[in-house]
Design an enzyme around this catalytic site. Structure first.
Site, PDB file in Angstrom:
ATOM      1  N   LYS A   1      -1.661  -1.380  -3.966  1.00 19.97           N
ATOM      2  CA  LYS A   1      -2.677  -0.323  -3.911  1.00 19.97           C
ATOM      3  C   LYS A   1      -1.954   1.013  -4.011  1.00 19.97           C
ATOM      4  O   LYS A   1      -1.142   1.357  -3.153  1.00 19.97           O
ATOM      5  CB  LYS A   1      -3.479  -0.390  -2.608  1.00 19.97           C
ATOM      6  CG  LYS A   1      -4.516   0.731  -2.474  1.00 19.97           C
ATOM      7  CD  LYS A   1      -5.189   0.698  -1.114  1.00 19.97           C
ATOM      8  CE  LYS A   1      -6.107   1.912  -0.915  1.00 19.97           C
ATOM      9  NZ  LYS A   1      -6.674   1.964   0.450  1.00 19.97           N
TER      10      LYS A   1
ATOM     11  N   TYR B   1       0.854  -1.193   0.000  1.00 28.42           N
ATOM     12  CA  TYR B   1       0.000   0.000   0.000  1.00 28.42           C
ATOM     13  C   TYR B   1       0.887   1.239   0.000  1.00 28.42           C
ATOM     14  O   TYR B   1       1.683   1.437   0.922  1.00 28.42           O
ATOM     15  CB  TYR B   1      -0.906  -0.048   1.232  1.00 28.42           C
ATOM     16  CG  TYR B   1      -1.882   1.085   1.412  1.00 28.42           C
ATOM     17  CD1 TYR B   1      -2.227   1.953   0.376  1.00 28.42           C
ATOM     18  CD2 TYR B   1      -2.502   1.280   2.647  1.00 28.42           C
ATOM     19  CE1 TYR B   1      -3.138   2.978   0.568  1.00 28.42           C
ATOM     20  CE2 TYR B   1      -3.415   2.297   2.851  1.00 28.42           C
ATOM     21  CZ  TYR B   1      -3.728   3.139   1.810  1.00 28.42           C
ATOM     22  OH  TYR B   1      -4.635   4.159   2.007  1.00 28.42           O
TER      23      TYR B   1
END
Length: 293
Positions: free
Chosen positions: A166, A137
């Site tokens: 992400k 992330y």
């Protein structure tokens, strides 16, 4: 074959009880039921939306277990992991795996600026402790660390269970570069709400978003339109929800999502201090936006 995580990955808030501010696991279960019944493709508790950074370890564990129990294998679940120390990040990741999570989403956070080697070691240590996939992330706005596409691909090659990314910088070029550097082998997911149309059009495997707490139909319609190649419909669905996306990003996700849920008759409490609940003017603006979609 579609990856385990695809489509609309919904981020529930963590409800707090009105009387004492404790975690309200019963309301959390109801919210997750609502999201799944509305048709989202996966659930992702304990991200920024879920106020993970404001929870004690005991609360974090309770939310993890309750979320996995509420999902009950109906859709995949990916649990957010972020901590200043590698030791506690590993503890949380192992707890999530043992509780039944399908994957974890790891966001490195820093007080001292971390070198690339320190970041790689952080992911390597977590990866070595787990047998489930890791979503890397990148969200410098909340973590204080900006991972370049080159570093992300380097980590994915060094840590075998880092299998997806992400990207939340709001820069579509980052996604293009991730695809280019990995030869299309590293699935990327959009984490910037107002970039949803561009990211999905660019080949994002999914959209990680808190929006379904307030309206799941429009994100799902956007994803489905992109999936079927109907760009005109995709644009229509995106621009209809754009005012909501802009509002929740500007006002902060825990604050605006909890206010919106209350306006819709679902009590998730207020954000945990030092965050403040949405004021009267903001509530009026949000109500107008919700009425318009």
């Amino acid at each position: 074959m579609k990856p385990l995580f695809h489509g609309i990955i919904a981020y529930p808030v963590t409800p707090f009880a009105e009387h004492d501010g404790s975690v309200d696991l019963a309301q959390l279960t109801k919210l997750i039921d609502k999201l799944i019944n509305d048709g989202v493709h996966a659930i992702a508790p304990l991200g920024s939306t879920g106020e993970s950074a404001y929870l004690s370890d005991e609360e974090w564990d309770a939310v993890t277990s309750a979320s996995i129990s509420a999902v009950d294998k109906r859709v995949p679940i990916i649990v957010g992991i972020s901590d200043l120390t590698t030791k506690n990040a590993i503890r949380r990741a192992k707890y999530a795996e043992q509780a039944g999570a399908d994957a974890v989403m790891v966001l490195p956070v820093s007080y001292w600026k971390l070198s690339e080697e320190e970041i790689i070691r952080h992911y390597s240590s977590i990866g070595a402790a787990l047998s489930i996939p890791i979503m890397l992330y990148n969200n410098p706005a909340t973590s204080g660390i900006d991972l370049s596409p080159e570093l992300i691909v380097r980590i994915s090659k060094a840590v075998s269970n880092v299998t997806m990314v992400k990207e939340s910088t709001g820069d579509i070029q980052r996604m293009h570069r991730l695809n280019q550097l990995s030869n299309g082998s590293l699935p990327f997911y959009n984490g910037s709400n107002t970039l949803a149309l561009a990211a999905l059009s660019a080949g994002a495997t999914g959209w990680c978003t808190a929006t379904p707490n307030l309206n799941a139909a429009l994100p799902l319609a956007l994803y489905n339109a992109i999936s079927t190649g109907d760009l005109a419909a995709a644009r229509q669905h995106f621009f209809k929800q754009l005012p909501l996306l802009q509002f929740i990003m500007k006002g902060g996700l825990p604050t605006t999502i909890k206010a919106g849920l209350r306006l819709q008759g679902f009590d998730a409490g207020i954000p945990r201090a030092p965050l403040l609940p949405l004021g009267e003017k903001g509530n009026d603006e949000l109500q107008t936006i919700l009425n318009g979609i």
